[in-house]
Structure formats: C-alpha cells, structure tokens
Design a protein around this motif. Sequence first.
Motif, PDB file in Angstrom:
ATOM      1  N   LEU A 170       0.819  -1.214   0.000  1.00  0.00           N
ATOM      2  CA  LEU A 170       0.000   0.000   0.000  1.00  0.00           C
ATOM      3  C   LEU A 170       0.852   1.264   0.000  1.00  0.00           C
ATOM      4  O   LEU A 170       0.434   2.302  -0.520  1.00  0.00           O
ATOM      5  CB  LEU A 170      -0.939   0.003   1.213  1.00  0.00           C
ATOM      6  N   LEU A 171       2.044   1.178   0.568  1.00  0.00           N
ATOM      7  CA  LEU A 171       2.937   2.338   0.577  1.00  0.00           C
ATOM      8  C   LEU A 171       3.441   2.686  -0.819  1.00  0.00           C
ATOM      9  O   LEU A 171       3.938   3.791  -1.053  1.00  0.00           O
ATOM     10  CB  LEU A 171       4.136   2.074   1.503  1.00  0.00           C
ATOM     11  N   GLU A 172       3.316   1.741  -1.755  1.00  0.00           N
ATOM     12  CA  GLU A 172       3.741   1.991  -3.126  1.00  0.00           C
ATOM     13  C   GLU A 172       2.662   2.725  -3.929  1.00  0.00           C
ATOM     14  O   GLU A 172       2.928   3.208  -5.030  1.00  0.00           O
ATOM     15  CB  GLU A 172       4.066   0.658  -3.822  1.00  0.00           C
ATOM     16  N   ALA A 173       1.456   2.799  -3.396  1.00  0.00           N
ATOM     17  CA  ALA A 173       0.353   3.440  -4.110  1.00  0.00           C
ATOM     18  C   ALA A 173       0.592   4.943  -4.239  1.00  0.00           C
ATOM     19  O   ALA A 173       1.208   5.561  -3.360  1.00  0.00           O
ATOM     20  CB  ALA A 173      -0.962   3.188  -3.377  1.00  0.00           C
ATOM     21  N   PRO A 174       0.136   5.556  -5.328  1.00  0.00           N
ATOM     22  CA  PRO A 174       0.310   7.003  -5.521  1.00  0.00           C
ATOM     23  C   PRO A 174      -0.243   7.819  -4.361  1.00  0.00           C
ATOM     24  O   PRO A 174       0.353   8.797  -3.928  1.00  0.00           O
ATOM     25  CB  PRO A 174      -0.463   7.268  -6.819  1.00  0.00           C
ATOM     26  N   ASN A 175      -1.409   7.425  -3.869  1.00  0.00           N
ATOM     27  CA  ASN A 175      -2.012   8.078  -2.699  1.00  0.00           C
ATOM     28  C   ASN A 175      -2.245   7.003  -1.639  1.00  0.00           C
ATOM     29  O   ASN A 175      -3.295   6.351  -1.623  1.00  0.00           O
ATOM     30  CB  ASN A 175      -3.328   8.760  -3.070  1.00  0.00           C
ATOM     31  N   SER A 176      -1.257   6.826  -0.797  1.00  0.00           N
ATOM     32  CA  SER A 176      -1.321   5.742   0.184  1.00  0.00           C
ATOM     33  C   SER A 176      -2.559   5.877   1.072  1.00  0.00           C
ATOM     34  O   SER A 176      -2.812   6.951   1.631  1.00  0.00           O
ATOM     35  CB  SER A 176      -0.062   5.751   1.060  1.00  0.00           C
ATOM     36  N   PRO A 177      -3.347   4.802   1.210  1.00  0.00           N
ATOM     37  CA  PRO A 177      -4.562   4.844   2.049  1.00  0.00           C
ATOM     38  C   PRO A 177      -4.204   4.684   3.526  1.00  0.00           C
ATOM     39  O   PRO A 177      -4.158   3.568   4.045  1.00  0.00           O
ATOM     40  CB  PRO A 177      -5.368   3.646   1.537  1.00  0.00           C
ATOM     41  N   TRP A 178      -3.978   5.780   4.206  1.00  0.00           N
ATOM     42  CA  TRP A 178      -3.472   5.731   5.576  1.00  0.00           C
ATOM     43  C   TRP A 178      -4.420   5.066   6.571  1.00  0.00           C
ATOM     44  O   TRP A 178      -3.948   4.345   7.464  1.00  0.00           O
ATOM     45  CB  TRP A 178      -3.086   7.135   6.032  1.00  0.00           C
ATOM     46  N   PRO A 179      -5.736   5.243   6.479  1.00  0.00           N
ATOM     47  CA  PRO A 179      -6.596   4.521   7.426  1.00  0.00           C
ATOM     48  C   PRO A 179      -6.426   3.007   7.314  1.00  0.00           C
ATOM     49  O   PRO A 179      -6.395   2.304   8.330  1.00  0.00           O
ATOM     50  CB  PRO A 179      -8.012   4.958   7.014  1.00  0.00           C
ATOM     51  N   GLU A 180      -6.301   2.494   6.081  1.00  0.00           N
ATOM     52  CA  GLU A 180      -6.120   1.065   5.885  1.00  0.00           C
ATOM     53  C   GLU A 180      -4.760   0.604   6.395  1.00  0.00           C
ATOM     54  O   GLU A 180      -4.632  -0.464   7.007  1.00  0.00           O
ATOM     55  CB  GLU A 180      -6.277   0.698   4.404  1.00  0.00           C
ATOM     56  N   ILE A 181      -3.722   1.410   6.152  1.00  0.00           N
ATOM     57  CA  ILE A 181      -2.373   1.068   6.609  1.00  0.00           C
ATOM     58  C   ILE A 181      -2.338   0.977   8.136  1.00  0.00           C
ATOM     59  O   ILE A 181      -1.810   0.017   8.710  1.00  0.00           O
ATOM     60  CB  ILE A 181      -1.357   2.107   6.092  1.00  0.00           C
ATOM     61  N   VAL A 182      -2.899   1.982   8.790  1.00  0.00           N
ATOM     62  CA  VAL A 182      -2.909   1.992  10.256  1.00  0.00           C
ATOM     63  C   VAL A 182      -3.745   0.844  10.799  1.00  0.00           C
ATOM     64  O   VAL A 182      -3.373   0.203  11.791  1.00  0.00           O
ATOM     65  CB  VAL A 182      -3.430   3.349  10.783  1.00  0.00           C
ATOM     66  N   SER A 183      -4.867   0.549  10.151  1.00  0.00           N
ATOM     67  CA  SER A 183      -5.718  -0.556  10.591  1.00  0.00           C
ATOM     68  C   SER A 183      -4.984  -1.891  10.515  1.00  0.00           C
ATOM     69  O   SER A 183      -5.094  -2.724  11.423  1.00  0.00           O
ATOM     70  CB  SER A 183      -6.990  -0.610   9.731  1.00  0.00           C
ATOM     71  N   LEU A 184      -4.223  -2.096   9.460  1.00  0.00           N
ATOM     72  CA  LEU A 184      -3.453  -3.335   9.320  1.00  0.00           C
ATOM     73  C   LEU A 184      -2.408  -3.469  10.422  1.00  0.00           C
ATOM     74  O   LEU A 184      -2.234  -4.541  11.011  1.00  0.00           O
ATOM     75  CB  LEU A 184      -2.767  -3.371   7.949  1.00  0.00           C
ATOM     76  N   LEU A 185      -1.737  -2.374  10.719  1.00  0.00           N
ATOM     77  CA  LEU A 185      -0.690  -2.410  11.733  1.00  0.00           C
ATOM     78  C   LEU A 185      -1.257  -2.484  13.150  1.00  0.00           C
ATOM     79  O   LEU A 185      -0.599  -2.994  14.069  1.00  0.00           O
ATOM     80  CB  LEU A 185       0.198  -1.162  11.614  1.00  0.00           C
ATOM     81  N   ASN A 186      -2.483  -1.994  13.325  1.00  0.00           N
ATOM     82  CA  ASN A 186      -3.076  -1.937  14.661  1.00  0.00           C
ATOM     83  C   ASN A 186      -3.786  -3.239  15.033  1.00  0.00           C
ATOM     84  O   ASN A 186      -4.527  -3.286  16.000  1.00  0.00           O
ATOM     85  CB  ASN A 186      -4.058  -0.761  14.746  1.00  0.00           C
ATOM     86  N   HIS A 187      -3.561  -4.298  14.275  1.00  0.00           N
ATOM     87  CA  HIS A 187      -4.149  -5.601  14.598  1.00  0.00           C
ATOM     88  C   HIS A 187      -3.342  -6.242  15.732  1.00  0.00           C
ATOM     89  O   HIS A 187      -2.120  -6.112  15.784  1.00  0.00           O
ATOM     90  CB  HIS A 187      -4.138  -6.500  13.360  1.00  0.00           C
ATOM     91  N   PRO A 188      -4.005  -6.959  16.654  1.00  0.00           N
ATOM     92  CA  PRO A 188      -3.289  -7.565  17.794  1.00  0.00           C
ATOM     93  C   PRO A 188      -2.110  -8.449  17.405  1.00  0.00           C
ATOM     94  O   PRO A 188      -1.100  -8.496  18.127  1.00  0.00           O
ATOM     95  CB  PRO A 188      -4.381  -8.384  18.495  1.00  0.00           C
ATOM     96  N   SER A 189      -2.196  -9.130  16.272  1.00  0.00           N
ATOM     97  CA  SER A 189      -1.094 -10.001  15.874  1.00  0.00           C
ATOM     98  C   SER A 189       0.154  -9.206  15.520  1.00  0.00           C
ATOM     99  O   SER A 189       1.277  -9.716  15.596  1.00  0.00           O
ATOM    100  CB  SER A 189      -1.501 -10.878  14.679  1.00  0.00           C
ATOM    101  N   VAL A 190      -0.037  -7.936  15.144  1.00  0.00           N
ATOM    102  CA  VAL A 190       1.095  -7.087  14.769  1.00  0.00           C
ATOM    103  C   VAL A 190       1.562  -6.248  15.955  1.00  0.00           C
ATOM    104  O   VAL A 190       2.770  -6.083  16.174  1.00  0.00           O
ATOM    105  CB  VAL A 190       0.740  -6.173  13.576  1.00  0.00           C
ATOM    106  N   THR A 191       0.627  -5.729  16.738  1.00  0.00           N
ATOM    107  CA  THR A 191       1.026  -4.899  17.889  1.00  0.00           C
ATOM    108  C   THR A 191       1.650  -5.739  18.998  1.00  0.00           C
ATOM    109  O   THR A 191       2.183  -5.185  19.960  1.00  0.00           O
ATOM    110  CB  THR A 191      -0.176  -4.116  18.457  1.00  0.00           C
ATOM    111  N   ALA A 192       1.594  -7.074  18.868  1.00  0.00           N
ATOM    112  CA  ALA A 192       2.307  -7.930  19.817  1.00  0.00           C
ATOM    113  C   ALA A 192       3.809  -7.708  19.713  1.00  0.00           C
ATOM    114  O   ALA A 192       4.556  -8.031  20.642  1.00  0.00           O
ATOM    115  CB  ALA A 192       1.980  -9.398  19.556  1.00  0.00           C
ATOM    116  N   PHE A 193       4.242  -7.143  18.590  1.00  0.00           N
ATOM    117  CA  PHE A 193       5.659  -6.844  18.399  1.00  0.00           C
ATOM    118  C   PHE A 193       5.883  -5.372  18.746  1.00  0.00           C
ATOM    119  O   PHE A 193       5.253  -4.484  18.163  1.00  0.00           O
ATOM    120  CB  PHE A 193       6.078  -7.132  16.954  1.00  0.00           C
ATOM    121  N   LEU A 194       6.784  -5.135  19.688  1.00  0.00           N
ATOM    122  CA  LEU A 194       6.962  -3.786  20.220  1.00  0.00           C
ATOM    123  C   LEU A 194       7.350  -2.772  19.161  1.00  0.00           C
ATOM    124  O   LEU A 194       7.026  -1.592  19.268  1.00  0.00           O
ATOM    125  CB  LEU A 194       8.021  -3.803  21.329  1.00  0.00           C
ATOM    126  N   ALA A 195       8.045  -3.216  18.102  1.00  0.00           N
ATOM    127  CA  ALA A 195       8.466  -2.284  17.053  1.00  0.00           C
ATOM    128  C   ALA A 195       7.272  -1.647  16.356  1.00  0.00           C
ATOM    129  O   ALA A 195       7.384  -0.548  15.817  1.00  0.00           O
ATOM    130  CB  ALA A 195       9.330  -3.009  16.023  1.00  0.00           C
TER     131      ALA A 195
END
Length: 214
Positions: A176-201
């Motif tokens: 999604l970061l490669e898109a001309p207009n990156s969809p930030w709500p979708e990007i944040v939603s993907l990263l804010n999933h429990p399986s991802v936020t389990a990693f401190l980074a």
Amino acid sequence: MSEFDRGDYRRALLGELAYLPDDDELHEWRGLNDVLVGVNRWRETPAEEIDGPAEIEVAVEILDDAYKAGLIEFRGSNSARNAEMMITHQGILETNFSAYIDPDDDGHVDHQSELDDLQKKIDSTSWTGLAVAASPAKIAIIREKSEALYQAIMQSDADLETRTNACKRVQAVILLLEAPNSPWPEIVSLLNHPSVTAFLATMNLLQFILGMAN
C-alpha cells in the motif's frame, strides 16, 4: 569496565546508532566522536567518572566486532576509530526491533496502557492532514521501518500462526505504501491488529505515522 557494564555499553552504542528522531529522514553516517557524545548524553554516569581514553578503546573494540557481525557498516576505514558508521537492518533488529510480547507469558511487560493511548490517537487523527504531511522522504522511512518489522517478525520466537498473520499484514502495508495516494486509514488498521502490535516495534512505527498528522 566489567562484563555486565560492557554488555550495557554495547547495547547503548548500537541503540544510539539505531535511534532515529521523528524529524530526521533516514539514518546517516556518523563518526565515533558523534556516537560517543550521543551515548553519554543518555548515561547516568557523572562526567568526572568517565575515563575518556579507556572508553574510546572499549567502544572501538565493540563497534569493530559489531561491524564484523554485520550489525553496522563502515565507510572510509575498516575500524571504528577512523570510520564513519551506520547501523544495518540486522543491527536494528538486534537492538530494538525483535521484542515480542507473548500473550500467554505471565512475565511479559504489560503495554495495554500504551495500546489504549495509541487507539485514542488513531481515533483523533486527521487522515487528510496525515496525507498532506506524508512526503516521499517520510514514506521511505515508513517503508524502511515496515521492512525491518517484517524481518523481525520472521525471526521472532512467536508461534507460526502469529508470525504468518502478522507478516501478511505487514506485507500488505508495504504494498500500500507503493500506491500514488497511500490509504493511511487502511495502513494503520493493518498495523493496529493484535497479531502485529504484539511486536513492540509496531508501536514505534505507528507513533511515527500518526505523528505526521500533528
């Protein structure tokens, strides 16, 4: 310098090289003196108790070993004494991108309050403002951090299901970061999933993204 202090000092040196303020664009080449100044800025040891020449010798030895291990790169010399240096992705992973919080481990650090604060920021984020502030240079930083996060997940001791789920989401973010207009709500939603936020980074990455809207 004791072995315990030496271990702490090694972490401090690599941590200083990995540190990236929000207003910086990318990691830069740094000389030994600049790195030592940065490390001592955060140390609690009084200046009069620091043995400058001895510290330099220990720092050079530690950084030379880190270079041989692929944790940092050198430019201009094969020794930290005279080289400019920059941390590698592997070095970032070792310093602060590999921590995983096991939800079944009673001894893990509870970062629920951080997650709650993060959710409040997400809820109040101006997506339009974020999109305007997302310069190519900052998107490059986010891509770099996302790729490092992906590698950290792959190398973590999390169970296979967690790693697979988290990796798929981070891969989607990178695309999604490669898109001309990156969809930030979708990007944040993907990263804010429990399986991802389990990693401190992930917290570091989300804070950086949301910070662009301020």
